[in-house]
Design a protein around this motif. Structure first.
Motif, PDB file in Angstrom:
ATOM      1  N   ASP A 285       3.798   2.323  -3.203  1.00  0.00           N
ATOM      2  CA  ASP A 285       4.338   0.974  -2.989  1.00  0.00           C
ATOM      3  C   ASP A 285       3.614   0.267  -1.845  1.00  0.00           C
ATOM      4  O   ASP A 285       3.340  -0.944  -1.912  1.00  0.00           O
ATOM      5  CB  ASP A 285       5.834   1.053  -2.698  1.00  0.00           C
ATOM      6  N   ILE A 286       3.324   0.997  -0.777  1.00  0.00           N
ATOM      7  CA  ILE A 286       2.609   0.414   0.364  1.00  0.00           C
ATOM      8  C   ILE A 286       1.221  -0.020  -0.064  1.00  0.00           C
ATOM      9  O   ILE A 286       0.746  -1.106   0.303  1.00  0.00           O
ATOM     10  CB  ILE A 286       2.534   1.421   1.532  1.00  0.00           C
ATOM     11  N   GLU A 287       0.564   0.848  -0.854  1.00  0.00           N
ATOM     12  CA  GLU A 287      -0.791   0.540  -1.296  1.00  0.00           C
ATOM     13  C   GLU A 287      -0.791  -0.696  -2.202  1.00  0.00           C
ATOM     14  O   GLU A 287      -1.684  -1.557  -2.116  1.00  0.00           O
ATOM     15  CB  GLU A 287      -1.368   1.742  -2.065  1.00  0.00           C
ATOM     16  N   ARG A 288       0.181  -0.799  -3.086  1.00  0.00           N
ATOM     17  CA  ARG A 288       0.267  -1.962  -3.981  1.00  0.00           C
ATOM     18  C   ARG A 288       0.597  -3.256  -3.224  1.00  0.00           C
ATOM     19  O   ARG A 288       0.238  -4.340  -3.651  1.00  0.00           O
ATOM     20  CB  ARG A 288       1.340  -1.710  -5.032  1.00  0.00           C
ATOM     21  N   GLY A 289       1.311  -3.107  -2.081  1.00  0.00           N
ATOM     22  CA  GLY A 289       1.693  -4.269  -1.319  1.00  0.00           C
ATOM     23  C   GLY A 289       0.570  -4.866  -0.516  1.00  0.00           C
ATOM     24  O   GLY A 289       0.683  -5.973   0.032  1.00  0.00           O
ATOM     25  N   LYS A 290      -0.549  -4.132  -0.438  1.00  0.00           N
ATOM     26  CA  LYS A 290      -1.677  -4.654   0.339  1.00  0.00           C
ATOM     27  C   LYS A 290      -2.366  -5.788  -0.396  1.00  0.00           C
ATOM     28  O   LYS A 290      -2.447  -5.802  -1.608  1.00  0.00           O
ATOM     29  CB  LYS A 290      -2.671  -3.504   0.614  1.00  0.00           C
TER      30      LYS A 290
END
Length: 253
Positions: free
Chosen positions: A248-253
């Protein structure tokens, strides 16, 4: 000349690779490694009769540079020396020797479905032969990481598990849970309060306690941490949540 110990040690590594490749559905590599393991195991049996028997020409004045006997001829030489090799086992070895040559020369013509059915038979033959002819039980030959794979593949493993269950019953205090490492049931015994021992993989680093997270009393890997006891299910769930958080963190970048 290759020493006996070297032959058996190499056979062990190739058998481990064969099981791992089969688990990962790498058919050609599984065949190559299984056949090589079979060749080394059979040569080890010959070498225990006499070291020169592993060579193609046993009458050579010097064995430096002399070829060793081919895999396809190994069963008959063993049979001639009164070593037990069943006709179906000899035929199976010859078939796999042909398949290995096809793979090496980039011309695999064998039926893939037939290979998938036959490979467990070859691996099972190796397991039986190791115990019967080389006094090397499979449970002493494989790392715990491959116990589950062996259990799914080999009939010989059923005998190993039954022996472990008998040992557990003789000790008493048998738990119904499966071993966290090897996956076998009815092989765990409760020892000194919360400590658990597995009679199959001989692991002592388990505990029988209430999970701090879900409250279920179960077997888990022993931990020296003082902040609680967590069962494998809760540990795995926490790991999945952590991985999802990273995604989720990676997609939020």
């Amino acid at each position: 000349m290759e020493s006996n110990q070297s032959l058996l040690t190499s056979a062990k590594q190739f058998l481990i690779e064969a099981l791992g490749n089969h688990r990962d559905r790498k058919r050609n590599f599984a065949i190559l490694h299984a056949v090589t393991a079979a060749e080394l195991v059979l040569k080890e049996r010959l070498a225990r009769i006499h070291p020169t028997l592993i060579f193609k020409n046993i009458d050579a004045a010097s064995f430096r540079g002399v070829q060793t006997i081919s895999l396809s001829n190994l069963p008959q030489r063993l049979i001639n020396l009164d070593v037990r090799v069943e006709p179906k086992e000899a035929e199976l070895i010859t078939t796999f020797a042909q398949w290995r040559n096809q793979i090496v020369h980039h011309m695999p013509l064998f039926d893939k479905k037939a290979a998938d059915k036959q490979l467990p038979r070859l691996l099972d033959f190796l397991a039986v032969f190791l115990r019967r002819e080389l006094d090397t039980p499979l449970e002493d030959f494989l790392p715990k990481s491959l116990y589950r794979t062996a259990s799914a593949l080999l009939r010989e493993w059923e005998r190993v598990v039954q022996e472990a269950r008998a040992q557990a019953q003789a000790e008493g205090g048998v738990l119904s849970e499966a071993c966290p490492d090897c996956g076998a049931a009815e092989v765990l015994c409760l020892r000194d309060e919360k400590r658990v021992f597995c009679h199959l993989c001989a692991t002592k680093q388990y505990r029988y306690d209430r999970c701090t997270q879900c409250g279920r009393i179960t077997v888990s890997r022993f931990s020296s941490l003082d902040d609680g006891n967590y069962c494998d299910s809760c540990i795995n769930a926490a790991g999945d949540q952590y991985i999802q958080m990273l995604i989720d963190i990676e997609r939020g970048k």
